[in-house]
Write a protein that holds these residues in place. Sequence first.
Motif, mmCIF file in Angstrom:
data_model
loop_
_atom_site.group_PDB
_atom_site.id
_atom_site.type_symbol
_atom_site.label_atom_id
_atom_site.label_comp_id
_atom_site.label_asym_id
_atom_site.label_seq_id
_atom_site.Cartn_x
_atom_site.Cartn_y
_atom_site.Cartn_z
ATOM 1 N N ILE A 196 0.871 -1.173 0.000
ATOM 2 C CA ILE A 196 0.000 0.000 0.000
ATOM 3 C C ILE A 196 0.910 1.225 0.000
ATOM 4 O O ILE A 196 1.787 1.345 0.855
ATOM 5 N N TRP A 197 0.711 2.124 -0.955
ATOM 6 C CA TRP A 197 1.661 3.219 -1.164
ATOM 7 C C TRP A 197 0.979 4.577 -1.248
ATOM 8 O O TRP A 197 -0.207 4.685 -1.552
ATOM 9 N N ALA A 198 1.785 5.605 -0.989
ATOM 10 C CA ALA A 198 1.380 6.995 -1.219
ATOM 11 C C ALA A 198 1.765 7.387 -2.644
ATOM 12 O O ALA A 198 2.823 7.015 -3.138
ATOM 13 N N ILE A 199 0.880 8.134 -3.297
ATOM 14 C CA ILE A 199 1.169 8.682 -4.616
ATOM 15 C C ILE A 199 1.586 10.130 -4.428
ATOM 16 O O ILE A 199 0.839 10.933 -3.853
ATOM 17 N N THR A 200 2.780 10.499 -4.892
ATOM 18 C CA THR A 200 3.265 11.871 -4.757
ATOM 19 C C THR A 200 3.709 12.400 -6.120
ATOM 20 O O THR A 200 4.104 11.627 -6.998
ATOM 21 N N LEU A 201 3.640 13.717 -6.280
ATOM 22 C CA LEU A 201 4.107 14.351 -7.509
ATOM 23 C C LEU A 201 5.626 14.390 -7.501
ATOM 24 O O LEU A 201 6.254 14.747 -6.496
ATOM 25 N N LYS A 202 6.235 14.059 -8.619
ATOM 26 C CA LYS A 202 7.688 13.981 -8.694
ATOM 27 C C LYS A 202 8.343 15.352 -8.494
ATOM 28 O O LYS A 202 9.366 15.477 -7.826
ATOM 29 N N ASP A 203 7.731 16.421 -9.050
ATOM 30 C CA ASP A 203 8.402 17.721 -8.996
ATOM 31 C C ASP A 203 8.253 18.415 -7.648
ATOM 32 O O ASP A 203 9.141 19.159 -7.233
ATOM 33 N N THR A 204 7.158 18.166 -6.913
ATOM 34 C CA THR A 204 6.942 18.844 -5.633
ATOM 35 C C THR A 204 6.982 17.916 -4.432
ATOM 36 O O THR A 204 7.020 18.399 -3.296
#
Length: 354
Positions: A196-204
Amino acid sequence: MKLHHIAIWTFRLEELKDFYVRFLGGTSNEKYINPKKGFESYFISFGEGPSLELMSRTDVQNTPIEENRLGLTHLAFTFPSREEVLRFTEQMRSEGYIIAGEPRTSGDGYFESVVLDPDGNRIECVCPPQADEPQDDCSFETERLLIRPFRENDAETFFACCQNPNLGNNAGWAPHKSIKESREILQNVFIGQEDIWAITLKDTRQLIGSIGIVPDPKRENPQVRMLGYWLDEPHWGKGYMTEAVQAVLNYGFNELQLSLITANCYPHNKRSQQVLERNGFICEGVLHQAELTYNGNIYDHLCYYLPNICRPVPEDYDEILQVWEDSVRHRITSSRKSISNSTNHWYATTTYRL
């Protein structure tokens, strides 16, 4: 020697003073007035750093402020964390101020955004690199996303996402009422849980959602897992979830060697259905009255599945092309033979009849 203060001319003295006091934590002195010169000013202090002098005078000329000019170009304020930079930037956006630079990580590791004050002066909101900042223990990386395990310091952003009723009502859980509730759910459901993972934006590095692949409670087969996900509403319609799902499918089929991946969604959740269908999932039917939700609604489940069909990798492309060319040549040769045989047969039978 140390820098004592920086001064700015303005025609909006009161408005500018209120901006730096209200939003950036400044403390103002009493207004200084020199009626002979038509001069007024405030000193705004920010703790131990230099002060900001805001000045107004009747004979000051109005010249446009441009980013790429000689001289003073911006003021920079430090923030304690990336999350605070993101929070402040969104607050400024909601208050109607111009965001001249979206949040990003600079080449030297600073996390920053740029906001314009009421006069158009550029305010850099920066979070310096921190030695104790968690490393990017990324599980998957896509073109625009970093998909990683959840952390305790995700709590504030997690709460900001999960308090939205549009999110919970599409997924069957109650909107979070407090950050305390979010911390408890984060600890019990997300942190330390396998796959189970968090989705994060690569640039921020901003947390925008979650995705997981867990045992399917409807199937007693260890070679089957169920896909689940949610995405913060401001990021809907940008293709982020399709991108995340593709990464997790590759993991499920290639690393876990699953035979089948399933997914369920409510019939009214059209966005989720589109994500699944874009990724090749097949609707196998409706499980009627499958769930009683927290607010007393009874919903059906649309049930989807995706079998583990071998997918080509770049190393296979030349071989695939060769097989295709051989197949095309074979069809052309077969067609020519068929036409030739048909022509000979027609000629022979026609001659006989004559």
